[in-house]
Design a protein around this motif. Sequence first.
Motif, PDB file in Angstrom:
ATOM      1  N   ILE B 159       5.361  19.870  -9.557  1.00  0.00           N
ATOM      2  CA  ILE B 159       5.889  21.177 -10.426  1.00  0.00           C
ATOM      3  C   ILE B 159       4.678  22.114 -10.626  1.00  0.00           C
ATOM      4  CG2 ILE B 159       6.598  22.043 -12.676  1.00  0.00           C
ATOM      5  CD1 ILE B 159       7.897  19.169 -12.661  1.00  0.00           C
ATOM      6  N   MET B 160       3.674  21.596 -10.800  1.00  0.00           N
ATOM      7  CA  MET B 160       2.314  22.761 -11.063  1.00  0.00           C
ATOM      8  C   MET B 160       2.148  23.150  -9.863  1.00  0.00           C
ATOM      9  SD  MET B 160       1.267  22.314 -14.237  1.00  0.00           S
ATOM     10  CE  MET B 160       2.995  21.707 -15.008  1.00  0.00           C
ATOM     11  N   ASP B 161       2.112  22.614  -8.825  1.00  0.00           N
ATOM     12  CA  ASP B 161       1.753  23.116  -7.201  1.00  0.00           C
ATOM     13  C   ASP B 161       2.771  24.341  -7.134  1.00  0.00           C
ATOM     14  OD1 ASP B 161      -0.416  21.693  -6.623  1.00  0.00           O
ATOM     15  OD2 ASP B 161       0.387  20.483  -5.665  1.00  0.00           O
ATOM     16  N   GLU B 162       4.049  24.010  -7.172  1.00  0.00           N
ATOM     17  CA  GLU B 162       5.231  25.134  -6.986  1.00  0.00           C
ATOM     18  C   GLU B 162       4.981  26.242  -7.955  1.00  0.00           C
ATOM     19  OE1 GLU B 162       8.793  23.083  -7.785  1.00  0.00           O
ATOM     20  OE2 GLU B 162       8.189  21.515  -6.095  1.00  0.00           O
ATOM     21  N   GLN B 163       4.414  26.068  -8.843  1.00  0.00           N
ATOM     22  CA  GLN B 163       4.436  27.287  -9.836  1.00  0.00           C
ATOM     23  C   GLN B 163       3.082  27.740  -9.899  1.00  0.00           C
ATOM     24  OE1 GLN B 163       7.214  28.657 -11.457  1.00  0.00           O
ATOM     25  NE2 GLN B 163       8.413  26.781 -10.827  1.00  0.00           N
ATOM     26  N   ASP B 164       2.293  27.372  -9.005  1.00  0.00           N
ATOM     27  CA  ASP B 164       0.881  27.821  -8.713  1.00  0.00           C
ATOM     28  C   ASP B 164      -0.155  27.676  -9.839  1.00  0.00           C
ATOM     29  OD1 ASP B 164       1.113  28.985  -6.140  1.00  0.00           O
ATOM     30  OD2 ASP B 164       2.016  30.800  -6.808  1.00  0.00           O
ATOM     31  N   PHE B 165       0.483  26.655 -10.679  1.00  0.00           N
ATOM     32  CA  PHE B 165      -0.703  26.033 -11.784  1.00  0.00           C
ATOM     33  C   PHE B 165      -1.647  25.230 -10.768  1.00  0.00           C
ATOM     34  CE2 PHE B 165       2.430  27.626 -14.754  1.00  0.00           C
ATOM     35  CZ  PHE B 165       1.612  28.457 -15.373  1.00  0.00           C
TER      36      PHE B 165
ATOM     37  N   VAL C 146     -12.548  30.253 -35.947  1.00  0.00           N
ATOM     38  CA  VAL C 146     -11.041  30.417 -36.424  1.00  0.00           C
ATOM     39  C   VAL C 146     -10.270  31.486 -35.800  1.00  0.00           C
ATOM     40  CG1 VAL C 146      -9.573  30.388 -38.515  1.00  0.00           C
ATOM     41  CG2 VAL C 146     -11.750  29.118 -38.708  1.00  0.00           C
ATOM     42  N   GLY C 147      -9.246  31.204 -35.364  1.00  0.00           N
ATOM     43  CA  GLY C 147      -8.740  32.546 -34.670  1.00  0.00           C
ATOM     44  C   GLY C 147      -7.403  32.983 -35.108  1.00  0.00           C
ATOM     45  N   ASP C 148      -7.010  34.131 -34.737  1.00  0.00           N
ATOM     46  CA  ASP C 148      -5.714  34.685 -34.778  1.00  0.00           C
ATOM     47  C   ASP C 148      -5.030  34.707 -33.385  1.00  0.00           C
ATOM     48  OD1 ASP C 148      -5.198  35.181 -37.491  1.00  0.00           O
ATOM     49  OD2 ASP C 148      -6.247  37.151 -37.476  1.00  0.00           O
ATOM     50  N   ILE C 149      -3.560  34.542 -33.205  1.00  0.00           N
ATOM     51  CA  ILE C 149      -3.180  34.507 -32.050  1.00  0.00           C
ATOM     52  C   ILE C 149      -2.891  35.778 -31.561  1.00  0.00           C
ATOM     53  CG2 ILE C 149      -0.833  34.035 -30.682  1.00  0.00           C
ATOM     54  CD1 ILE C 149      -0.532  31.608 -32.536  1.00  0.00           C
ATOM     55  N   THR C 150      -3.320  36.259 -30.351  1.00  0.00           N
ATOM     56  CA  THR C 150      -2.885  37.827 -29.870  1.00  0.00           C
ATOM     57  C   THR C 150      -1.889  37.475 -28.938  1.00  0.00           C
ATOM     58  OG1 THR C 150      -4.787  37.342 -28.066  1.00  0.00           O
ATOM     59  CG2 THR C 150      -5.322  38.310 -30.112  1.00  0.00           C
ATOM     60  N   ARG C 151      -1.673  36.574 -28.411  1.00  0.00           N
ATOM     61  CA  ARG C 151      -0.653  36.481 -27.148  1.00  0.00           C
ATOM     62  C   ARG C 151      -0.166  35.116 -26.722  1.00  0.00           C
ATOM     63  NH1 ARG C 151       0.220  39.914 -22.211  1.00  0.00           N
ATOM     64  NH2 ARG C 151       1.160  38.590 -20.767  1.00  0.00           N
ATOM     65  N   ILE C 152       1.114  34.770 -26.620  1.00  0.00           N
ATOM     66  CA  ILE C 152       1.605  33.677 -26.101  1.00  0.00           C
ATOM     67  C   ILE C 152       1.818  33.796 -24.582  1.00  0.00           C
ATOM     68  CG2 ILE C 152       3.466  31.713 -26.264  1.00  0.00           C
ATOM     69  CD1 ILE C 152       1.464  31.916 -28.588  1.00  0.00           C
ATOM     70  N   ASN C 153       1.607  32.898 -23.673  1.00  0.00           N
ATOM     71  CA  ASN C 153       2.012  32.928 -22.203  1.00  0.00           C
ATOM     72  C   ASN C 153       2.804  32.035 -22.039  1.00  0.00           C
ATOM     73  OD1 ASN C 153       0.241  35.133 -21.423  1.00  0.00           O
ATOM     74  ND2 ASN C 153      -1.317  33.976 -21.766  1.00  0.00           N
ATOM     75  N   PRO C 154       4.371  32.097 -22.355  1.00  0.00           N
ATOM     76  CA  PRO C 154       5.120  30.737 -22.183  1.00  0.00           C
ATOM     77  C   PRO C 154       5.495  30.230 -21.007  1.00  0.00           C
ATOM     78  CG  PRO C 154       6.329  32.846 -22.675  1.00  0.00           C
ATOM     79  CD  PRO C 154       4.861  33.081 -22.519  1.00  0.00           C
ATOM     80  N   LYS C 155       4.907  30.755 -19.739  1.00  0.00           N
ATOM     81  CA  LYS C 155       5.766  30.355 -18.683  1.00  0.00           C
ATOM     82  C   LYS C 155       5.549  28.774 -18.411  1.00  0.00           C
ATOM     83  CE  LYS C 155       5.398  30.911 -13.615  1.00  0.00           C
ATOM     84  NZ  LYS C 155       4.640  31.278 -12.434  1.00  0.00           N
ATOM     85  N   ILE C 156       4.206  28.207 -18.948  1.00  0.00           N
ATOM     86  CA  ILE C 156       3.974  26.842 -18.482  1.00  0.00           C
ATOM     87  C   ILE C 156       5.093  26.185 -19.414  1.00  0.00           C
ATOM     88  CG2 ILE C 156       2.388  26.726 -20.258  1.00  0.00           C
ATOM     89  CD1 ILE C 156       2.397  24.550 -17.413  1.00  0.00           C
ATOM     90  N   ILE C 157       5.452  26.526 -20.767  1.00  0.00           N
ATOM     91  CA  ILE C 157       6.474  25.790 -21.525  1.00  0.00           C
ATOM     92  C   ILE C 157       7.832  25.944 -20.735  1.00  0.00           C
ATOM     93  CG2 ILE C 157       7.757  25.690 -23.805  1.00  0.00           C
ATOM     94  CD1 ILE C 157       5.462  26.857 -24.882  1.00  0.00           C
TER      95      ILE C 157
END
Lengths: 287, 287, 287, 287, 287, 287
Positions: B159-165, C146-157
């Motif tokens: 799955i990682m490969d297909e999605q280019d991760f 300690v950090g503040d979130i600036t952006r979520i990249n949800p593709k992996i989820i």
Amino acid sequence: MEYLIGQAKTLIEALPYIKSFFGHTIVIKYGGAAMVNEELKGSFALNVVLLKYVGMKPVIIHGGGPQITSIMDRMGKEAKFIAGQRVTDEETIEIVEMVLAGKINKEIVSLVNQAGARAVGLSGVDGRLIEAKRYIPSSGEDMGWVGDITRINPKIIEIMDEQDFIPVIASLGVGEDEHRFNINADLTAGEIAAALNALKLIILTDCRGILADGHNEETLVSTLNIQEAEELIAKGIISGGMIPKIRACQIALCGGTEKTHIIDGRILNSIILELFTDEGIGTQITR
Amino acid sequence: MEYLIGQAKTLIEALPYIKSFFGHTIVIKYGGAAMVNEELKGSFALNVVLLKYVGMKPVIIHGGGPQITSIMDRMGKEAKFIAGQRVTDEETIEIVEMVLAGKINKEIVSLVNQAGARAVGLSGVDGRLIEAKRYIPSSGEDMGWVGDITRINPKIIEIMDEQDFIPVIASLGVGEDEHRFNINADLTAGEIAAALNALKLIILTDCRGILADGHNEETLVSTLNIQEAEELIAKGIISGGMIPKIRACQIALCGGTEKTHIIDGRILNSIILELFTDEGIGTQITR
Amino acid sequence: MEYLIGQAKTLIEALPYIKSFFGHTIVIKYGGAAMVNEELKGSFALNVVLLKYVGMKPVIIHGGGPQITSIMDRMGKEAKFIAGQRVTDEETIEIVEMVLAGKINKEIVSLVNQAGARAVGLSGVDGRLIEAKRYIPSSGEDMGWVGDITRINPKIIEIMDEQDFIPVIASLGVGEDEHRFNINADLTAGEIAAALNALKLIILTDCRGILADGHNEETLVSTLNIQEAEELIAKGIISGGMIPKIRACQIALCGGTEKTHIIDGRILNSIILELFTDEGIGTQITR
Amino acid sequence: MEYLIGQAKTLIEALPYIKSFFGHTIVIKYGGAAMVNEELKGSFALNVVLLKYVGMKPVIIHGGGPQITSIMDRMGKEAKFIAGQRVTDEETIEIVEMVLAGKINKEIVSLVNQAGARAVGLSGVDGRLIEAKRYIPSSGEDMGWVGDITRINPKIIEIMDEQDFIPVIASLGVGEDEHRFNINADLTAGEIAAALNALKLIILTDCRGILADGHNEETLVSTLNIQEAEELIAKGIISGGMIPKIRACQIALCGGTEKTHIIDGRILNSIILELFTDEGIGTQITR
Amino acid sequence: MEYLIGQAKTLIEALPYIKSFFGHTIVIKYGGAAMVNEELKGSFALNVVLLKYVGMKPVIIHGGGPQITSIMDRMGKEAKFIAGQRVTDEETIEIVEMVLAGKINKEIVSLVNQAGARAVGLSGVDGRLIEAKRYIPSSGEDMGWVGDITRINPKIIEIMDEQDFIPVIASLGVGEDEHRFNINADLTAGEIAAALNALKLIILTDCRGILADGHNEETLVSTLNIQEAEELIAKGIISGGMIPKIRACQIALCGGTEKTHIIDGRILNSIILELFTDEGIGTQITR
Amino acid sequence: MEYLIGQAKTLIEALPYIKSFFGHTIVIKYGGAAMVNEELKGSFALNVVLLKYVGMKPVIIHGGGPQITSIMDRMGKEAKFIAGQRVTDEETIEIVEMVLAGKINKEIVSLVNQAGARAVGLSGVDGRLIEAKRYIPSSGEDMGWVGDITRINPKIIEIMDEQDFIPVIASLGVGEDEHRFNINADLTAGEIAAALNALKLIILTDCRGILADGHNEETLVSTLNIQEAEELIAKGIISGGMIPKIRACQIALCGGTEKTHIIDGRILNSIILELFTDEGIGTQITR
């Protein structure tokens, strides 16, 4: 070993360029010395195949004036030109099509195949790729079957790209009644770059690029924008066959292409030199 | 300009290699100096990202013995070894997992992200990627939670490969009851290469490759087959930590991998040097 | 038989809830007693797996303060807090990552695997899931990493969801230069619920929910909206660690989440009790 | 609260069953009291919809003998039976089709729609789902348009499943010349279970299941295999309308169905009771 | 041979029609003589199958007044009409459904199957295709279960089309509580044409089309628009059963259908005659 | 009206043919009078477009001997033939390619476009569609660049079909070194029919088909099998240019094509006459 280490370093240096061009369409107008000299021909084909393998979508457009004139000669038909454009009577357009679509186009397809990819040759009539109407010069003279592009139907190119075939396109238009038109190949390249929303248009020429002093190749202009190019045309610094190349760049840039390049096809690996180095080797024209 | 021309030539010379590896999986066992030295780390990451962009599917496997021992030290836990293998009691396996999956794995993910691709860290427990059972040495000694791989579930990698991760995998196994096992990372790389039907397995080491005379780096063996490797083991020429690397190559080759490579991770761009040149820089092991 | 008939009836009573949640994302902030007590841990995992099987897409977010402090102790590193937040120097953030991403995350993955689904552990660095920048408290004090979130990249989820893996996410952010940040897990859950357009955000705590009188668990507020929650904060009725939970709910609700729930993780099957009954067991916060 | 906790526990207890049936086809022969009594009808529909929502693919098959006889009565047509089978002349088959495909089928579709899913009614003629030829009893008597199934074309059912419609199928066959045949609904259910490679076939009856002593409902046989069933038929313990049900189970089991169930449709939630408990409530027949 | 040459010529003459209808939905209201006479029935089915094979998506809608009355007679139930509409009490709607969905619908499905395509019968309850509410005539009289369409859910038709099944739809609506409604089949055809964005609606009748003089079939109006149709209604030239047909055309045209046709179902191949000739054979109604 | 009714009847009579050819590939060898006479050209194109619209996948193959000779004449190059085959020196193969791929191919593409479909011209070099090697006649004479087909790479044709472009293929082969070969177009058609697993191969000629008496067109053989054809060749009844056509039929039939047809291209609509009538108009060759 020294040499190998240098090679590895070079590949790594190419990575940022590869990344930024990845997945994008690159339209290449092929012509001049690069289409005649054997070594340059082989170099051109390898350059195109490399682009394909590192993730770009190259599209090749070509004309073929000298070859047309040569075959016309052999067939005892005299070539006539008005203001640099071929007067194209019925007999001439038949020869034009035969030479462009049957001879030159298939030679380029073979060249690319031999370099290791799969190419497919197309002309404006295939899938009605390039629709055109009769061109009327401001002088009002009858140029015969010389045409202006009215519409690009890019579906056939898109299919080739999806299936990893490299399209090689002969610059011929088709009218509403299917009659063929002789079309300037630079302008065709510009229109196709616009229709495909290409990232880049690269035009191969037989000079170093745009020269501030047309007689001195040391006066290369590395980068200029469309307005500056217009001024150079107005001043007569850009003239002759370079004008349709500038027009092609304008068309492409208006259609969404990011950068256009006029480069020296007489240099080996000229496409790679332009794409994979910061300075490039020719003239870059931007919006 | 000379320099640029050389660079273009190098790219064209790489084309045959790019073509023959295109679309294939390359499993890389990462470790040793390449995982410690800052310059080598950066070079490794750029090599991996380049492979990705020119069309390969790199998969990274890592262990992390020295870092585990160092954290154990800090936590006041003494590391014990039998025949070069870590005796892994309950407390140790917890530290092993924490260091491998939480510290080293995420550092590698970051390294690759920084070089311009998108990596995702995994360990054997994620999607039950690496199933294992307790390893019993022939001596019969209790090694604790040291494991033998029983099965690879490669779906999560695919799955990682297909999605280019780019998958980065910590060498940890998971038992039927979900208990974790400490697994030799070389063997893990071999098993994963086999499960993915990888084209190549590349193992980074801290020597030049396999040496005919272990004390003389000038005696590098460029290529040998599995049977020849067995003979060198029998003669004691291959010994110590090199043995599991040979075993990993055997596993991969049996599973369908075409070639395996043991290379010197202390050299910059070692992966590219091995892949994109005919001679390579290390030892190549074939069937 | 009586008993079986009652069970069948219960399943049928759950149907309207199953129908209305079908196909939706449910973000669950996991923490507190439910992450420590063995029976509660097993119950939590079964609850999550049930959600998956009846057609929802559960996503688990976790922190792990107590475990971090405990490992820091063992490594002879003193934990410091300012206004309830961990002062996170270079050494601390390394330990934080190791414990969250390597120890706790993988334990939760195992827990869910054991309950019969397939989980995959991720942290903010994987696929650059959680991007962050340095947090500057109004006091101006230096809190370190300690950090503040600036952006979520949800593709992996999203990929995990499509392939029926349950994502388990360690609350760690990643800066532009790939440096890691310690991030409040409640806020991470809120941001991820917003980014995924989740139907629900469920936060497990160690109290019954929001209490009108903080000292009396009988004064549970069953439902309130964001404005009412603000008033309770202004009045000091909601205070301390409950405030970031309310903030998380606000973030989720603003991002399109329909309802948010703060529930008692000390009760067996608390998630199912909240989702599959009209009254629920905790406090529900709406827009 | 006690009650709620019990409910949550029940849902969790159902999880192992949900998991093992997930994604599988469950063919249900609907008939008897469950098709007449209002409460049982509602319960049946909710059971089917629950199966759908927890990931199974239910397929409903029905006949409708009593309703056919009743409409025939109203139309002044006398029903005749030989050895329990309806003698089906031209006029009768028209009434059979009208009642099964037009009245009962659409009532069941409505019932399921009302319970919250989307059902679609089909008969053997739709997409030529059930092909049949004339049945010749061993006695040689002319039964008219009574048919034997020659082939199932399951494509139309598969499409319904993919699109999340629940198929409801009237047991009518179609000959080569498109003439309709009256087909035993139990056998149709068996054939369809085989053609769909269903996990389970469930047949609703008006008794507890198979009884060791046909007069005593306390003598329920919980489980038996096909050979044991044959022996009970040979001994006359299984007789009458139960025989085609056994035949249906044989057909399904030969076609790859794992388990078949004859259950008491007079009990509320009988399908769920059978599927979601270890003991079940009826007779289970295995290979 | 003469004859064959004429046939080939005819096929070529049909090509422009085939091209312009290719890929479009054609809704056909089937009824009258074409549903009774054996030769006309066969001709109708072949026409529909031809449309399918040359690339259109035919959808068939039918009612069945005479057959309903005939079955009611046999069941000793008297049919009552007010202003041409059937008064539909509880008992009547049950018979209506049984006859439409069980008898006529399946006969048409068979007819089309026999002509060589695959048809599937549906009624308004299947997938809740046709939602309706009680119709209240302006007179205020109680018509019983006569309904007005409130919504079409075309998904089930679209699935049939994609999978190359021809949908055959009985004109029955379904209320919120799943009770069935008797719906005028002409109006149903209009609503379904609108919902599917059909290219054409074709209504088969037992007269030549719209007549300027209702008593003289030689006075056929070949084409008129909706406003002209309204004027003919106002003048009483269009009256009786033709009025709902005009209403159906209005509904379809408003919903995006390009042209609607009222044609003579008593002629063999009437659908093909209307579609594949310029003049057509009936009345064409446009916007 | 009489006329219209006849037309409708003809369409219905075509239905069984349309059904049995639906979705199948029909390879057509185009040549002779049908490629010269204007009326026949238009008729051919309409026939091809009709096949496409009623669901077949037509593929056109062509040569062009007379046009090649005519252009050679104009270029002052004499054409030489040995045993009916063109001696093809370097200069000749260039002219052959130019005429076939550039002139004739594009004319046919235009012809089909004008008839209302979208065609795309290809030759053997495009996508390396037709691979060939040098042909050595049994006489041992040097024929120059005359080739035998070694392999068909049909992917480019399949892509055209999927996207509803009609492929038009010039009969030219390509060697390993990309040199072009002159290939008999009949044999090319046979090989392509075999490679595509075509249902039918249709070869247009300038006679009625195979004649029992070559001087008498009334002696047409309507149908024969391959063995019978061999006997007619042995007897000298089939001779000259008809022999490669028979060979092409053999190749296609061996490759899985069901029926092959040699038909009279001098008749208008000859393809449709052959396909849509039982008798056909030419000679049908079967296995």
